[in-house]
Write an enzyme that holds these catalytic residues in place. Structure first.
Site, mmCIF file in Angstrom:
data_model
loop_
_atom_site.group_PDB
_atom_site.id
_atom_site.type_symbol
_atom_site.label_atom_id
_atom_site.label_comp_id
_atom_site.label_asym_id
_atom_site.label_seq_id
_atom_site.Cartn_x
_atom_site.Cartn_y
_atom_site.Cartn_z
ATOM 1 N N TYR A 56 97.677 14.233 30.286
ATOM 2 C CA TYR A 56 96.921 14.677 29.104
ATOM 3 C C TYR A 56 97.038 16.188 28.872
ATOM 4 O O TYR A 56 97.000 16.637 27.731
ATOM 5 C CB TYR A 56 95.460 14.198 29.174
ATOM 6 C CG TYR A 56 95.402 12.715 28.888
ATOM 7 C CD1 TYR A 56 95.544 12.229 27.591
ATOM 8 C CD2 TYR A 56 95.279 11.790 29.915
ATOM 9 C CE1 TYR A 56 95.564 10.878 27.316
ATOM 10 C CE2 TYR A 56 95.281 10.421 29.657
ATOM 11 C CZ TYR A 56 95.422 9.972 28.357
ATOM 12 O OH TYR A 56 95.445 8.626 28.087
ATOM 13 N N ASP A 92 94.956 13.212 18.756
ATOM 14 C CA ASP A 92 95.366 14.541 18.283
ATOM 15 C C ASP A 92 94.342 15.055 17.265
ATOM 16 O O ASP A 92 93.416 14.336 16.886
ATOM 17 C CB ASP A 92 96.794 14.501 17.697
ATOM 18 C CG ASP A 92 96.902 13.644 16.430
ATOM 19 O OD1 ASP A 92 96.068 13.808 15.516
ATOM 20 O OD2 ASP A 92 97.824 12.809 16.334
ATOM 21 N N HIS A 107 89.243 6.703 20.109
ATOM 22 C CA HIS A 107 89.766 6.770 21.474
ATOM 23 C C HIS A 107 89.647 8.162 22.097
ATOM 24 O O HIS A 107 90.308 8.447 23.085
ATOM 25 C CB HIS A 107 91.233 6.305 21.501
ATOM 26 C CG HIS A 107 91.397 4.840 21.188
ATOM 27 N ND1 HIS A 107 92.585 4.262 20.819
ATOM 28 C CD2 HIS A 107 90.487 3.830 21.190
ATOM 29 C CE1 HIS A 107 92.409 2.965 20.605
ATOM 30 N NE2 HIS A 107 91.147 2.681 20.812
ATOM 31 N N SER A 175 100.087 -0.311 15.155
ATOM 32 C CA SER A 175 100.665 -1.632 15.415
ATOM 33 C C SER A 175 99.580 -2.708 15.481
ATOM 34 O O SER A 175 99.894 -3.883 15.589
ATOM 35 C CB SER A 175 101.456 -1.599 16.726
ATOM 36 O OG SER A 175 100.578 -1.329 17.807
HETATM 37 P P1 OAD Z 1 101.532 2.092 18.416
HETATM 38 O O1 OAD Z 1 102.574 2.931 19.087
HETATM 39 O O2 OAD Z 1 101.128 0.823 19.062
HETATM 40 O O3 OAD Z 1 101.991 1.748 16.932
HETATM 41 C C1 OAD Z 1 102.542 2.733 16.112
HETATM 42 C C2 OAD Z 1 102.797 2.131 14.750
HETATM 43 O O4 OAD Z 1 103.290 3.184 13.912
HETATM 44 C C3 OAD Z 1 103.836 1.013 14.717
HETATM 45 O O5 OAD Z 1 103.374 -0.059 13.912
HETATM 46 C C4 OAD Z 1 105.068 1.691 14.109
HETATM 47 O O6 OAD Z 1 105.860 0.792 13.334
HETATM 48 C C5 OAD Z 1 104.409 2.705 13.203
HETATM 49 N N1 OAD Z 1 105.233 3.883 12.880
HETATM 50 C C6 OAD Z 1 106.254 4.449 13.548
HETATM 51 N N2 OAD Z 1 106.728 5.516 12.893
HETATM 52 C C7 OAD Z 1 105.992 5.652 11.775
HETATM 53 C C8 OAD Z 1 105.967 6.583 10.681
HETATM 54 N N3 OAD Z 1 106.817 7.605 10.597
HETATM 55 N N4 OAD Z 1 105.049 6.381 9.717
HETATM 56 C C9 OAD Z 1 104.164 5.352 9.768
HETATM 57 N N5 OAD Z 1 104.144 4.461 10.763
HETATM 58 C C10 OAD Z 1 105.032 4.606 11.757
HETATM 59 O O7 OAD Z 1 100.271 3.074 18.175
HETATM 60 P P2 OAD Z 1 98.732 2.696 17.880
HETATM 61 O O8 OAD Z 1 98.653 1.458 17.066
HETATM 62 O O9 OAD Z 1 98.111 3.928 17.362
HETATM 63 O O10 OAD Z 1 95.300 4.089 23.103
HETATM 64 O O11 OAD Z 1 98.239 2.414 19.344
HETATM 65 C C11 OAD Z 1 96.886 2.114 19.560
HETATM 66 C C12 OAD Z 1 96.421 2.635 20.900
HETATM 67 O O12 OAD Z 1 97.315 2.196 21.921
HETATM 68 C C13 OAD Z 1 96.447 4.133 21.022
HETATM 69 O O13 OAD Z 1 95.294 4.730 20.501
HETATM 70 C C14 OAD Z 1 96.566 4.363 22.500
HETATM 71 C C15 OAD Z 1 97.611 3.315 22.819
HETATM 72 O O14 OAD Z 1 97.630 2.826 24.100
HETATM 73 C C16 OAD Z 1 95.001 4.610 24.319
HETATM 74 O O15 OAD Z 1 95.790 5.284 24.962
HETATM 75 C C17 OAD Z 1 93.638 4.275 24.794
#
Ligand code: OAD
Length: 233
Positions: A56, A92, A107, A175
């Site tokens: 972190y 962030d 989170h 996602s």
């Molecule tokens: P993910 O990495 O699971 O998903 C990211 C999403 O962003 C995917 O659906 C990609 O297709 C999409 N993506 C990629 N590039 C992009 C762009 N330029 N513009 C728009 N979308 C784009 O991330 P989160 O869903 O945020 O938690 O993950 C959820 C949680 O899982 C996070 O908060 C974190 C992680 O483990 C903890 O660490 C507790």
């Protein structure tokens, strides 16, 4: 004062991708480079807290090297037209730096640290690393103010209330893999319009969703036009 329609934006790592912050589950994402259970779970912290602290500290350091992108900025700009609340899974501070004023971090936040014993004892840490041995006011080791796997999500009920009041729900760059955050979509009112921006396919629980299959910046440019034009109809 004129009554503004409510927009709630549910954001994830994808909105910050074009700022240069790696997402978690895309190819090349953070969870390919690190074992999520080692660096982002309460068990990982108990096993090797210094490794977690370093992980972190690196993420916090990276924050200084990146800037909010157009997608963050458009969400802030939409406050001129709508009552906008952001519910973000991101740790962030790019929504804040883009100028959004109502942001709920589900989170946690990289720029804060907290007591290892008391989740409510939170201190601002800014951009600097948390040192090993650095204590919270209650004398316990300071840890990142992050909600890890294996921990409750304290803000989830507040977030569900916010989503339930939305006239328009935006889902941007997540996602929808991680619960309970992913379940928030289900709290949207039946009459709410739902838009989803993501360059990849995201499964979204069978609601009627308008999909904008674009990266966040291009998608938000399009959506801004739709949202501003719809005010004149
Ligand atoms: P993910 O990495 O699971 O998903 C990211 C999403 O962003 C995917 O659906 C990609 O297709 C999409 N993506 C990629 N590039 C992009 C762009 N330029 N513009 C728009 N979308 C784009 O991330 P989160 O869903 O945020 O938690 O993950 C959820 C949680 O899982 C996070 O908060 C974190 C992680 O483990 C903890 O660490 C507790």
């Amino acid at each position: 004062m004129k009554h503004l329609k409510k927009i709630v934006a549910l954001t994830g790592a994808g909105i910050s991708a074009e700022s240069g912050i790696t997402t978690f589950r895309d190819s090349g994402g953070l969870w390919e480079q690190y074992d999520v259970m080692e660096v982002a779970s309460i068990d990982g912290w108990r096993k090797n807290p210094q490794l977690v602290q370093r992980f972190y500290n690196d993420r916090r350091k990276q924050l200084q090297e990146v800037e909010p992108n157009v997608a963050h900025r458009i969400l802030a700009e939409l406050e001129n037209y709508y009552d906008v609340t952001i519910v973000t899974q991101n740790v962030d501070n790019l929504h804040e730096r883009a100028g959004s004023t109502k942001i709920l971090h589900l989170h946690g936040e990289l720029t804060k640290a907290r007591s290892s014993a008391d989740p409510d004892m939170i201190v601002d840490i800014g951009n600097r690393p948390i040192e090993w041995g650095e204590k919270a006011p209650d004398g316990t080791q300071l840890r990142p103010h992050i909600v890890w796997f294996g921990e409750a999500v304290p803000m989830i009920a507040t977030a569900a209330d916010i989503v339930a009041k939305a006239d328009i729900l935006l889902i941007i760059g997540t996602s929808l893999n991680v619960y309970p955050a992913a379940g928030l979509v289900g709290y949207a009112d039946r009459k709410a319009s739902i838009y989803l921006i993501d360059p990849n396919e995201v499964s979204h629980s069978g609601r009627d969703v308008t999909i904008i299959r674009e990266k966040a910046t291009a998608g938000m440019e399009k959506l801004k036009k739709i949202l501003i034009e719809s005010l004149n109809n």
